[in-house]
Design an enzyme around this catalytic site. Structure first.
Site, PDB file in Angstrom:
ATOM      1  N   ARG A 104     -14.401  31.046 115.656  1.00  0.00           N
ATOM      2  CA  ARG A 104     -15.803  31.116 115.204  1.00  0.00           C
ATOM      3  C   ARG A 104     -16.070  30.054 114.146  1.00  0.00           C
ATOM      4  O   ARG A 104     -16.806  30.268 113.195  1.00  0.00           O
ATOM      5  CB  ARG A 104     -16.124  32.512 114.656  1.00  0.00           C
ATOM      6  CG  ARG A 104     -15.207  32.990 113.531  1.00  0.00           C
ATOM      7  CD  ARG A 104     -15.753  34.266 112.928  1.00  0.00           C
ATOM      8  NE  ARG A 104     -14.882  34.781 111.890  1.00  0.00           N
ATOM      9  CZ  ARG A 104     -15.264  35.674 110.985  1.00  0.00           C
ATOM     10  NH1 ARG A 104     -16.503  36.124 110.990  1.00  0.00           N
ATOM     11  NH2 ARG A 104     -14.420  36.130 110.073  1.00  0.00           N
ATOM     12  N   LYS A 124     -17.754  28.405 109.245  1.00  0.00           N
ATOM     13  CA  LYS A 124     -17.207  29.694 109.677  1.00  0.00           C
ATOM     14  C   LYS A 124     -18.381  30.579 110.086  1.00  0.00           C
ATOM     15  O   LYS A 124     -19.289  30.817 109.282  1.00  0.00           O
ATOM     16  CB  LYS A 124     -16.433  30.332 108.517  1.00  0.00           C
ATOM     17  CG  LYS A 124     -15.659  31.583 108.857  1.00  0.00           C
ATOM     18  CD  LYS A 124     -14.821  31.988 107.645  1.00  0.00           C
ATOM     19  CE  LYS A 124     -13.970  33.208 107.923  1.00  0.00           C
ATOM     20  NZ  LYS A 124     -13.126  33.559 106.759  1.00  0.00           N
ATOM     21  N   ASP A 136     -17.859  36.931 119.747  1.00  0.00           N
ATOM     22  CA  ASP A 136     -19.153  36.242 119.731  1.00  0.00           C
ATOM     23  C   ASP A 136     -19.172  35.023 118.809  1.00  0.00           C
ATOM     24  O   ASP A 136     -20.123  34.246 118.812  1.00  0.00           O
ATOM     25  CB  ASP A 136     -20.280  37.203 119.364  1.00  0.00           C
ATOM     26  CG  ASP A 136     -20.149  37.817 117.959  1.00  0.00           C
ATOM     27  OD1 ASP A 136     -19.310  37.333 117.175  1.00  0.00           O
ATOM     28  OD2 ASP A 136     -20.890  38.764 117.657  1.00  0.00           O
ATOM     29  N   ARG A 188     -17.359  25.697 104.090  1.00  0.00           N
ATOM     30  CA  ARG A 188     -16.302  25.709 103.083  1.00  0.00           C
ATOM     31  C   ARG A 188     -15.564  24.372 103.052  1.00  0.00           C
ATOM     32  O   ARG A 188     -15.530  23.623 104.023  1.00  0.00           O
ATOM     33  CB  ARG A 188     -15.317  26.848 103.326  1.00  0.00           C
ATOM     34  CG  ARG A 188     -14.468  26.722 104.581  1.00  0.00           C
ATOM     35  CD  ARG A 188     -13.583  27.947 104.746  1.00  0.00           C
ATOM     36  NE  ARG A 188     -12.791  27.875 105.974  1.00  0.00           N
ATOM     37  CZ  ARG A 188     -12.041  28.871 106.432  1.00  0.00           C
ATOM     38  NH1 ARG A 188     -11.984  30.021 105.774  1.00  0.00           N
ATOM     39  NH2 ARG A 188     -11.344  28.733 107.547  1.00  0.00           N
ATOM     40  N   ASP A 264      -1.167  31.835 110.391  1.00  0.00           N
ATOM     41  CA  ASP A 264      -2.335  30.967 110.551  1.00  0.00           C
ATOM     42  C   ASP A 264      -3.223  30.986 109.312  1.00  0.00           C
ATOM     43  O   ASP A 264      -4.196  30.215 109.242  1.00  0.00           O
ATOM     44  CB  ASP A 264      -3.151  31.367 111.790  1.00  0.00           C
ATOM     45  CG  ASP A 264      -3.533  32.832 111.802  1.00  0.00           C
ATOM     46  OD1 ASP A 264      -2.627  33.666 111.955  1.00  0.00           O
ATOM     47  OD2 ASP A 264      -4.726  33.146 111.652  1.00  0.00           O
ATOM     48  N   ASP A 274      -9.058  31.818 103.766  1.00  0.00           N
ATOM     49  CA  ASP A 274      -9.508  32.975 104.537  1.00  0.00           C
ATOM     50  C   ASP A 274      -9.637  34.239 103.687  1.00  0.00           C
ATOM     51  O   ASP A 274      -8.718  35.037 103.594  1.00  0.00           O
ATOM     52  CB  ASP A 274      -8.596  33.239 105.737  1.00  0.00           C
ATOM     53  CG  ASP A 274      -9.292  34.137 106.761  1.00  0.00           C
ATOM     54  OD1 ASP A 274     -10.360  34.685 106.452  1.00  0.00           O
ATOM     55  OD2 ASP A 274      -8.768  34.278 107.876  1.00  0.00           O
TER      56      ASP A 274
END
Length: 502
Positions: A104, A124, A136, A188, A264, A274
């Protein structure tokens, strides 16, 4: 990697020029897919970090235009470059997934900051990509504002982190478990988005690991280019081990719980990345878990250093053929470096705790720190308030610490600590002032974050903006901010969980 053609692009005439470069996509082909974000019907900049924008030679006023909002939502491609989705793999909760990637997200391009360093500008929530695995690709206002807030707080705490440039609303509703919510995209900034998972992906494909390692070394650890070629990859591994040992020690020192420490989400640069199901400790407990998906407590607060070591072992595995053509020789060399992780972490954590406790800068006594941990655990004491309370103890006011740990339980430890502090040969007041310069009065407390995000989702951004102002000046205690320093009510903390927003 999925072989899929990019979506049709929207004409980009008249858009602001960002000055993007695309060295990663150009120099390491095979790790990106050209892709266009999903159309956003009405993109608008909800919040923007003006100082960060200026540090990237971007004009904040221009970034607030409708055209720039379109770019920052992923809906309109930049005028000068193609956007890409990045490929990577990863171990998620210990299980290897061979293909994850930007499900995404999009890499808009690379910029130079005011120190001349190359950084990524990355989106993001910009819609589905070839890596979405049926999702989605969208994001919602609350989750994106969470990352904006927590990354800003971490930067203010001087902890290496990706940073948030903007949150852009998309003008549509996104369906999540709690019902429809306003859609949003986060823009970001990171030193790069190279992860352990990027190397895990490359290692399983012919001819990708060496160019990826060469690119990562040149971008993040250029001093290693002075070494002979045959020594660089082992030195590269050691540099990443050192950076991550330092990072997780800083997390632990402020009570930060990442929540989803998959490979990841472990960067090669040593930056925090994240901010999904992350949170900060209130009551001290090493077993604390906030993530709604961490059912077994793998990523509990107290487990974070060990998990980081495990993730680095996975990184080392990807470098085996680059370190030496003889597998046993490569394994021996990489293992010798990995075995230093624990000592590196302890050194960084001891140094951080020495500063927090007002001790000499050669590190804190491990037994003294361990006993403090036991006291705080036994009495469910607030981690952040503890160190400000100890500074007040040095100033002659014992009541703040006594309210956290009863005097009959803490008297012996306090005597040992004050003796250690006295050994510095400085007056208590100046030591207390030094403690206040490293121990925040304010963190993004979970109940305040939760309330601010709920209000923002309903259209009222004022509580969020007040909280943002507080946590980005975390060491400056002021009387009018007193409610921001208080722990959560007991009925809030019980069972509190955070979510990744997907």
């Amino acid at each position: 990697m999925t072989d899929s053609s990019p979506q049709p692009t929207v004409p980009s005439t008249g858009l602001p020029a960002f000055g993007f470069e695309t060295t990663f996509a150009d120099e390491v082909p095979g790790l990106t897919v050209p892709w266009q974000g999903t159309h956003a019907p009405d993109p608008r900049v909800l919040i923007l970090d003006d100082d960060l924008a200026r540090s990237l030679a971007l004009d904040p006023t221009s970034l607030r235009t409708a055209e720039a909002a379109g770019v920052l939502s992923g809906s309109i491609p930049p005028a000068e470059s193609a956007t890409v989705a990045m490929a990577y793999a990863g171990h998620q909760f210990g299980n290897f997934v061979p293909l994850l990637g930007d499900g995404r997200a999009l890499l808009l391009g690379e910029l130079r900051d005011d120190r001349g360093h190359r950084v990524d500008l990355h989106l993001k929530g910009s819609g589905a990509t070839p890596f979405s695995r049926g999702g989605d690709g969208r994001a919602v206002v609350g989750a994106m504002l969470r990352e904006y807030l927590i990354s800003a707080a971490m930067h203010a705490l001087h902890i290496p982190t990706t940073r948030s440039l903007a949150v852009v609303t998309t003008g549509e509703q996104v369906v999540r478990e709690g019902g429809p919510q306003p859609g949003a995209v986060l823009a970001r900034v990171a030193s790069s988005h190279l992860r352990v998972g990027t190397f895990e992906f490359a290692a399983r494909r012919e001819g990708l690991t060496q160019p990826l390692a060469d690119y990562a070394i040149a971008r993040h650890y250029p001093a290693l280019l002075e070494l002979p070629v045959e020594e660089r990859c082992l030195a590269f591994f050691e540099a990443v081990v050192e950076a991550q040992a330092s990072l997780v020690a800083q997390w632990m020192s402020v009570g930060f719980v990442h929540g989803v420490m998959n490979t990841d989400n472990t960067t090669i640069s040593g930056e925090t990345i994240d901010y999904g199901p992350c949170a900060f400790l209130d009551s001290y407990d090493p077993a604390t878990v906030f993530s709604s998906i961490d059912h077994g407590g793998r990523y509990a607060y107290g487990n974070q250093p060990a998990v980081l070591g495990w993730n680095l072992a996975r990184f080392g595995e990807t470098l085996l053929p680059l370190v030496d053509s003889t597998p046993d020789t490569a394994i021996t060399a990489l293992t010798a470096v990995l075995d230093t992780f624990g000592e590196r972490y302890r050194r960084h954590y001891s140094a951080a705790m020495a500063l927090k406790l007002g001790l000499a800068n050669d590190g804190a006594d491990a037994a003294l720190v361990d006993e403090l941990h036991r006291l705080l655990t036994d009495h469910r004491a607030d981690w952040t308030l503890t160190f400000r309370a100890l500074a007040e103890n040095l100033r002659g006011d014992s009541s703040p610490f006594d309210s956290l740990v009863p005097p009959d339980a803490s008297a012996e430890w306090l005597e040992r600590w004050r003796t250690a502090v006295s050994a510095r040969g400085q007056d208590y007041s100046s030591i207390a002032d030094g403690m206040d310069r490293v121990n925040p009065a304010y963190i993004p407390r979970n109940h305040l974050v939760d309330a601010a995000l709920r209000s923002a989702t309903e259209g009222d951004l004022e509580p969020f903006e007040r909280l943002l102002d507080v946590v980005t000046t975390p060491f400056d205690r002021r009387d009018e901010r007193s409610e921001y320093a208080l722990p959560a009510p007991a009925n809030f903390s019980a069972g509190f969980r955070t979510f990744c927003g997907t």
